[in-house]
Design a protein around this motif. Structure first.
Motif, PDB file in Angstrom:
ATOM      1  N   VAL A  28       7.814  15.591   4.272  1.00 37.71           N
ATOM      2  CA  VAL A  28       7.618  14.241   4.801  1.00 37.71           C
ATOM      3  C   VAL A  28       8.949  13.494   4.797  1.00 37.71           C
ATOM      4  N   GLN A  29       9.328  12.973   5.953  1.00 33.31           N
ATOM      5  CA  GLN A  29      10.531  12.162   6.055  1.00 33.31           C
ATOM      6  C   GLN A  29      10.167  10.708   5.776  1.00 33.31           C
ATOM      7  N   ILE A  30      10.463  10.233   4.576  1.00 40.35           N
ATOM      8  CA  ILE A  30      10.114   8.873   4.192  1.00 40.35           C
ATOM      9  C   ILE A  30      11.099   8.386   3.139  1.00 40.35           C
ATOM     10  N   GLU A  31      11.417   7.120   3.201  1.00 40.41           N
ATOM     11  CA  GLU A  31      12.338   6.545   2.223  1.00 40.41           C
ATOM     12  C   GLU A  31      11.667   6.439   0.863  1.00 40.41           C
ATOM     13  N   VAL A  32      12.383   6.786  -0.182  1.00 32.75           N
ATOM     14  CA  VAL A  32      11.933   6.576  -1.558  1.00 32.75           C
ATOM     15  C   VAL A  32      12.923   5.608  -2.197  1.00 32.75           C
ATOM     16  N   THR A  33      12.427   4.468  -2.664  1.00 36.00           N
ATOM     17  CA  THR A  33      13.341   3.434  -3.127  1.00 36.00           C
ATOM     18  C   THR A  33      12.789   2.653  -4.303  1.00 36.00           C
ATOM     19  N   MET A  34      13.696   2.195  -5.141  1.00 31.28           N
ATOM     20  CA  MET A  34      13.390   1.236  -6.183  1.00 31.28           C
ATOM     21  C   MET A  34      13.468  -0.156  -5.573  1.00 31.28           C
ATOM     22  N   GLU A  35      12.518  -1.006  -5.919  1.00 32.32           N
ATOM     23  CA  GLU A  35      12.554  -2.388  -5.463  1.00 32.32           C
ATOM     24  C   GLU A  35      13.001  -3.305  -6.595  1.00 32.32           C
ATOM     25  N   ALA A  36      13.518  -4.463  -6.193  1.00 33.95           N
ATOM     26  CA  ALA A  36      13.838  -5.485  -7.178  1.00 33.95           C
ATOM     27  C   ALA A  36      12.565  -5.975  -7.856  1.00 33.95           C
ATOM     28  N   THR A  37      12.702  -6.478  -9.064  1.00 42.02           N
ATOM     29  CA  THR A  37      11.582  -7.046  -9.812  1.00 42.02           C
ATOM     30  C   THR A  37      10.962  -8.194  -9.022  1.00 42.02           C
ATOM     31  N   HIS A  38       9.638  -8.127  -8.827  1.00 43.65           N
ATOM     32  CA  HIS A  38       8.946  -9.211  -8.135  1.00 43.65           C
ATOM     33  C   HIS A  38       7.453  -9.141  -8.404  1.00 43.65           C
ATOM     34  N   HIS A  39       6.775 -10.208  -8.149  1.00 41.06           N
ATOM     35  CA  HIS A  39       5.337 -10.482  -8.255  1.00 41.06           C
ATOM     36  C   HIS A  39       4.716 -10.188  -9.619  1.00 41.06           C
ATOM     37  N   PRO A  95       8.256   2.886   6.862  1.00 41.86           N
ATOM     38  CA  PRO A  95       7.555   3.733   5.894  1.00 41.86           C
ATOM     39  C   PRO A  95       8.397   3.935   4.645  1.00 41.86           C
ATOM     40  N   ALA A  96       7.765   3.791   3.482  1.00 38.87           N
ATOM     41  CA  ALA A  96       8.508   3.922   2.229  1.00 38.87           C
ATOM     42  C   ALA A  96       7.551   4.173   1.081  1.00 38.87           C
ATOM     43  N   LEU A  97       8.065   4.848   0.066  1.00 34.75           N
ATOM     44  CA  LEU A  97       7.399   4.991  -1.219  1.00 34.75           C
ATOM     45  C   LEU A  97       8.259   4.253  -2.223  1.00 34.75           C
ATOM     46  N   THR A  98       7.670   3.323  -2.966  1.00 34.48           N
ATOM     47  CA  THR A  98       8.480   2.443  -3.803  1.00 34.48           C
ATOM     48  C   THR A  98       7.976   2.405  -5.243  1.00 34.48           C
ATOM     49  N   VAL A  99       8.893   2.044  -6.144  1.00 37.91           N
ATOM     50  CA  VAL A  99       8.584   1.862  -7.560  1.00 37.91           C
ATOM     51  C   VAL A  99       9.328   0.615  -8.028  1.00 37.91           C
TER      52      VAL A  99
END
Length: 275
Positions: free
Chosen positions: A131-142, A84-88
């Motif tokens: 809410v226990q969930i990872e919040v993370t930046m992702e590498a540039t893709h798609h 589970p994660a919330l990403t930007v």
């Protein structure tokens, strides 16, 4: 009189997480449907929400109204771990591979301030909701890669349970609104991140709390895939805020890749910050 530039939120009816976030925008954030448009459109002030039939990664310039200054896509996130994660993240194909929309070796425009605000709002929203969930930046893709304005993705991951969770949908919707409506001038210089994994904890921490706002993030995987000096240059050129700073995860790159990167950055006069 010319209509002022607006911020656009793009949802896809083919994407359950995207639909979840759009529903929260409509029911919790006061968006109202506009009549007389060929595409399903909602608005609140100068922010518009459109619902496309196609997935956001396949959006073309013709899908975006001409008076848009920034576009935020709401989407599902998929990972092999199912965590589970919330990403930007910013978008772009950093190598010759373009499996998921956009053109090979092309990156989008990005506003790092919006990335930072979205990440911070996701983190705050998850905390407020307990809410226990990872919040993370992702590498540039798609994709998409060829739109004429800064764009980013805000995503819920990584499985059907999370995609349909109304609490996560509301957290993501609130984060999108925070990113779109906070207009204070940034006092943090813009930067491009290099190195680390696809989910870089170092760059995420810097993006949320550090001295730099990071837009594009080029992971070690992209160097293994053959990212060129020309594309590295474009990650700076397509970042708003006169971007000239590289934030490099020194240990997060193989020595040979790091040596080539540093030589390329020094040759073009970039500021190099180790993290």
């Amino acid at each position: 009189m010319q209509r002022p530039k607006s911020i656009l939120i793009v949802s896809s009816r083919r994407d359950p997480a995207s639909s979840n976030i759009a529903q929260a925008l409509i029911t919790k954030n006061g968006f109202r449907q506009e009549s007389g448009r060929g595409i399903e459109t909602y608005s609140k002030g100068d922010i518009r929400l459109v619902v496309l039939d196609k997935l956001g990664i396949y959006t073309e310039p013709s899908d975006i109204p001409p008076d848009v200054s920034t576009t935020i896509f709401v989407s599902k996130h998929v990972s092999s771990s199912g965590r589970p994660a919330l990403t930007v993240h910013a978008t772009g194909n950093l190598t010759k591979e373009a499996k998921f929309g956009g053109n090979p070796e092309e990156v989008s425009y990005v506003n790092p301030s919006i990335i930072r605000r979205a990440l911070r709002a996701l983190k705050a929203g998850a905390g407020q909701a307990g809410v226990q969930i990872e919040v993370t930046m992702e590498a540039t893709h798609h994709g998409p890669t060829s739109l004429s304005m800064p764009i980013c993705f805000v995503e819920i991951g990584s499985g059907e349970k999370e995609w349909a969770d109304p609490v996560l949908g509301e957290i993501a919707a609130n984060a999108v609104m925070a990113a779109a409506t906070m207009v204070e001038e940034s006092h943090h210089p813009a930067a491009v991140g290099f190195g680390g994994t696809h989910y870089s904890a170092k760059h995420t921490r810097i993006s949320m709390e550090g001295d730099y706002e990071i837009g594009h993030l080029v992971s070690s995987h992209s160097f293994e895939g053959g990212v060129s000096p020309q594309i590295i240059g474009k990650t700076f050129n397509k970042t708003t805020g006169s971007c000239n700073t590289a934030v490099v995860d020194w240990k997060g790159l193989h020595s040979n890749d790091r040596r080539k990167l540093i030589a390329s950055l020094e040759a073009t006069g970039r500021e190099i910050v180790r993290c």
